[in-house]
Motif scaffolding. Sequence first.
Motif, PDB file in Angstrom:
ATOM      1  N   THR A 158      -2.680   4.107  -6.424  1.00  0.00           N
ATOM      2  CA  THR A 158      -3.971   4.135  -5.749  1.00  0.00           C
ATOM      3  C   THR A 158      -4.129   2.869  -4.929  1.00  0.00           C
ATOM      4  O   THR A 158      -3.379   1.896  -5.084  1.00  0.00           O
ATOM      5  CB  THR A 158      -5.134   4.241  -6.748  1.00  0.00           C
ATOM      6  N   LYS A 159      -5.106   2.881  -4.081  1.00  0.00           N
ATOM      7  CA  LYS A 159      -5.359   1.717  -3.236  1.00  0.00           C
ATOM      8  C   LYS A 159      -5.730   0.502  -4.066  1.00  0.00           C
ATOM      9  O   LYS A 159      -5.500  -0.640  -3.660  1.00  0.00           O
ATOM     10  CB  LYS A 159      -6.472   2.037  -2.235  1.00  0.00           C
ATOM     11  N   ALA A 160      -6.309   0.731  -5.248  1.00  0.00           N
ATOM     12  CA  ALA A 160      -6.712  -0.384  -6.104  1.00  0.00           C
ATOM     13  C   ALA A 160      -5.526  -1.123  -6.705  1.00  0.00           C
ATOM     14  O   ALA A 160      -5.667  -2.262  -7.161  1.00  0.00           O
ATOM     15  CB  ALA A 160      -7.625   0.122  -7.232  1.00  0.00           C
ATOM     16  N   ASP A 161      -4.333  -0.505  -6.704  1.00  0.00           N
ATOM     17  CA  ASP A 161      -3.151  -1.157  -7.273  1.00  0.00           C
ATOM     18  C   ASP A 161      -2.562  -2.218  -6.362  1.00  0.00           C
ATOM     19  O   ASP A 161      -1.732  -3.017  -6.799  1.00  0.00           O
ATOM     20  CB  ASP A 161      -2.074  -0.115  -7.597  1.00  0.00           C
ATOM     21  N   GLU A 162      -2.951  -2.206  -5.087  1.00  0.00           N
ATOM     22  CA  GLU A 162      -2.383  -3.155  -4.133  1.00  0.00           C
ATOM     23  C   GLU A 162      -2.924  -4.561  -4.380  1.00  0.00           C
ATOM     24  O   GLU A 162      -4.099  -4.745  -4.717  1.00  0.00           O
ATOM     25  CB  GLU A 162      -2.697  -2.716  -2.705  1.00  0.00           C
ATOM     26  N   ILE A 163      -2.047  -5.550  -4.210  1.00  0.00           N
ATOM     27  CA  ILE A 163      -2.459  -6.941  -4.407  1.00  0.00           C
ATOM     28  C   ILE A 163      -3.150  -7.491  -3.175  1.00  0.00           C
ATOM     29  O   ILE A 163      -3.751  -8.579  -3.224  1.00  0.00           O
ATOM     30  CB  ILE A 163      -1.241  -7.806  -4.755  1.00  0.00           C
ATOM     31  N   ALA A 164      -3.088  -6.781  -2.066  1.00  0.00           N
ATOM     32  CA  ALA A 164      -3.751  -7.203  -0.829  1.00  0.00           C
ATOM     33  C   ALA A 164      -4.192  -5.946  -0.086  1.00  0.00           C
ATOM     34  O   ALA A 164      -3.613  -4.865  -0.270  1.00  0.00           O
ATOM     35  CB  ALA A 164      -2.807  -8.034   0.039  1.00  0.00           C
ATOM     36  N   PRO A 165      -5.249  -6.021   0.739  1.00  0.00           N
ATOM     37  CA  PRO A 165      -5.713  -4.841   1.486  1.00  0.00           C
ATOM     38  C   PRO A 165      -4.615  -4.276   2.379  1.00  0.00           C
ATOM     39  O   PRO A 165      -3.856  -5.011   3.011  1.00  0.00           O
ATOM     40  CB  PRO A 165      -6.889  -5.391   2.311  1.00  0.00           C
ATOM     41  N   VAL A 166      -4.527  -2.948   2.423  1.00  0.00           N
ATOM     42  CA  VAL A 166      -3.521  -2.241   3.216  1.00  0.00           C
ATOM     43  C   VAL A 166      -4.242  -1.295   4.159  1.00  0.00           C
ATOM     44  O   VAL A 166      -5.038  -0.451   3.722  1.00  0.00           O
ATOM     45  CB  VAL A 166      -2.543  -1.452   2.313  1.00  0.00           C
ATOM     46  N   GLY A 167      -3.985  -1.454   5.459  1.00  0.00           N
ATOM     47  CA  GLY A 167      -4.600  -0.565   6.432  1.00  0.00           C
ATOM     48  C   GLY A 167      -3.956   0.804   6.434  1.00  0.00           C
ATOM     49  O   GLY A 167      -2.737   0.942   6.264  1.00  0.00           O
ATOM     50  N   ASN A 168      -4.778   1.856   6.651  1.00  0.00           N
ATOM     51  CA  ASN A 168      -4.284   3.244   6.669  1.00  0.00           C
ATOM     52  C   ASN A 168      -3.459   3.557   5.427  1.00  0.00           C
ATOM     53  O   ASN A 168      -2.341   4.092   5.497  1.00  0.00           O
ATOM     54  CB  ASN A 168      -3.450   3.508   7.928  1.00  0.00           C
ATOM     55  N   TYR A 169      -4.007   3.197   4.261  1.00  0.00           N
ATOM     56  CA  TYR A 169      -3.244   3.331   3.017  1.00  0.00           C
ATOM     57  C   TYR A 169      -2.850   4.787   2.760  1.00  0.00           C
ATOM     58  O   TYR A 169      -1.686   5.085   2.429  1.00  0.00           O
ATOM     59  CB  TYR A 169      -4.072   2.794   1.852  1.00  0.00           C
ATOM     60  N   ASP A 170      -3.803   5.712   2.911  1.00  0.00           N
ATOM     61  CA  ASP A 170      -3.516   7.118   2.609  1.00  0.00           C
ATOM     62  C   ASP A 170      -2.437   7.676   3.534  1.00  0.00           C
ATOM     63  O   ASP A 170      -1.555   8.441   3.098  1.00  0.00           O
ATOM     64  CB  ASP A 170      -4.788   7.949   2.718  1.00  0.00           C
ATOM     65  N   GLN A 171      -2.489   7.297   4.832  1.00  0.00           N
ATOM     66  CA  GLN A 171      -1.488   7.790   5.768  1.00  0.00           C
ATOM     67  C   GLN A 171      -0.106   7.245   5.439  1.00  0.00           C
ATOM     68  O   GLN A 171       0.903   7.968   5.478  1.00  0.00           O
ATOM     69  CB  GLN A 171      -1.893   7.388   7.197  1.00  0.00           C
TER      70      GLN A 171
END
Length: 699
Positions: free
Chosen positions: A63-76
């Motif tokens: 999930t997006k919450a697992d990332e250690i830093a913000p990721v743009g267009n994560y779902d794509q």
Amino acid sequence: MPPKGRGPLQQVHREVDDMRGQLESLLKDVQGDDTESKEESFRRCQELQLSAEKTLKNLTQLTKADEIAPVGNYDQRKLEEERRLRSVLEQLNKLSAELSPPGPSTDPPTGDARKEGEGGTGDSDEADTDEDAAQKDDGRKDESRAANATPQSEPCVYTALSDFQGDQEGDLTVKRGDTLKIIRKTSDGWWLAENADGDRGVVPRTYLKIGSALAADKDEEEDEESPDEAEEEEEGSEELAEEEEEEEDEEEEKPSDAAQSNWSTFRKALTEIDATDVLAAMGAIPSGFRPSTLSKLLVDEGAKYKGSHFMQPELSQSQLSFSDLFLDPDTGRHRTSRDSQVRPRHTRTCVCFTLWSCKSIPTPGVGVQVLSRHIRLCAFDGTRVLSNIHTVRATYTPKNPRTWLFSPRTAGVLPSLLDGDCFLRCDADDPDLGILFELGVTFIRNSTGERGDLSCGWAFLKLSDAAGNALPSRTYELPVSGGTPYEKDVDMEGFLTRASSAGIFQQMLKARRQPKLIVKFKTANARIKMQLSFLPSTLLHCLNLVPLLAMYRQLLADALLVDRPTMQNADLIFSPVLATFPTLVDQPDLLDAVRTAWMDAESNMSRAQKRDEAQVKQEFAKAFRSSASLLLHSPSLPWHRWADAASEEQRSRLIGSALEALKRARGPSGGLEVLADPARAHLAFDVAEMTFDLLRVAR
């Protein structure tokens, strides 16, 4: 564990690149026509298949919450990595069918056929067509695999998760449960869809779920028409179930600290698809909000984190005595003495504090009605909840909803649900022990009527400094972080919890707008300190209810340590107070009613009666039976439900009228004649409500 500075999605990207490189190398070796290395190539292909399937399983759980830093267009990006990985898996499956010892058919392939098969591993479209025709017998398996690898231009069926009202030209209005055919998928998240009536328009992808009931019916019809394919599908599903069971057994056998923590419950709260995900997609809740983790613990694990569980006596290791309940040697010398008291027990941590206020807390957006603003707090060591979870409701003014207040000034006795004065007793020997504060709201969606619990952020106060000394009694301003206690540096409505590279002046302005929780530590008086020492080793509750909790422990000691014939006797004990008091600990309004009745009874006692411990215990039992028994067995008392305004109001009216009747009927019997009033209806008494079962409730 991914290297420092590399997120899980980036790690998956590198793993897929590595697999593609290994696949190309394997294809070159196979094309070399080395018959002696065919078994070795087959083994390498199987290892790559297992590795790819494991990576795909991990990718679907990210999930997006697992990332250690913000990721743009994560779902794509996640969808793109899944396509690449499925493409690698598809080529590996084809190659495995060629290299397997039985071969794709019973007849041995000729040299020309083998060359054609080897050419099919490259980029030739004609060879791919021949291989697909040769594997036509695989039926449904190949169709499902091909569906996962279809281009975005091919249509597929989805189901609407919620209602969507089209506001602009080109939008498609859908209802919950509608079946839609996706015509085109785009990277911006707005997909072109067609409904059952033939209308076309764009719909947000967050409102859609793959699959439909019509597709399921169609699959059943196809299964009936082709029994051979159904048998193959059942065999494949059984093999998949066996593989999943083996993986689960391996995970259970691995020793890990996570088995001792609540991380599984927290992760489940993060990954479940519920109303919170839909609200986040609509923009109805600010960034940094999450499903409430402490509420999830209360719902999933029940009595384990309730105050009633920690109020019960705890058995020793031998199961023949108690580890937290003893008689005072000065007052408990004679087993027939009714003046015996509980031996005071001091724990490693015992603090008293006051929830003062919360500032700059974001509020949910439109379409959501807030039923309750509250703080849930517990003892926490960074991984585990070490005490019961206590809840304090906050108040606010309509002019300033971003500021939460506690302990409002009210007429009469302050309800314990609104009381911010709390205490914590914890006997855990952990240098990281502290208090976890989770700010939360209980909401209801106006469109669907769904209820849910959101976390508006959290704060943690460690109870010791670097040298191991206890914190001094003063006021603490705690920064409120977004996300969950297992997430770090999560943005909350534009506020960064980590240090910013802006100028000093901008940092000062931003610090003033930063969400904060103000907590004040204080020192209790000598009487409260003595009563706190009578309580269990671990408990977190309202400070103003300490006299009632200490009195319950006194009656518990009399029944278990004085009145029992022997310490090995485990018969039922007739005591309505001991049987029903723990139930009231989880219903604060009923506990407030007992406190009010006990305060009235205590005010009518003389000084001589107050000095007689036996007389005090007797009067407390009368006040408890006349108030709690009257209310608990009333058929008009609605069931206790959190944040239900109608239920809370009805319970408040009934409790108020019962206390007024008790005050008017005050007499030598302690108001027990109210129970015999023919105008009042009562539920039938149950033996479990009148007797205390030590074997059932002891910890």
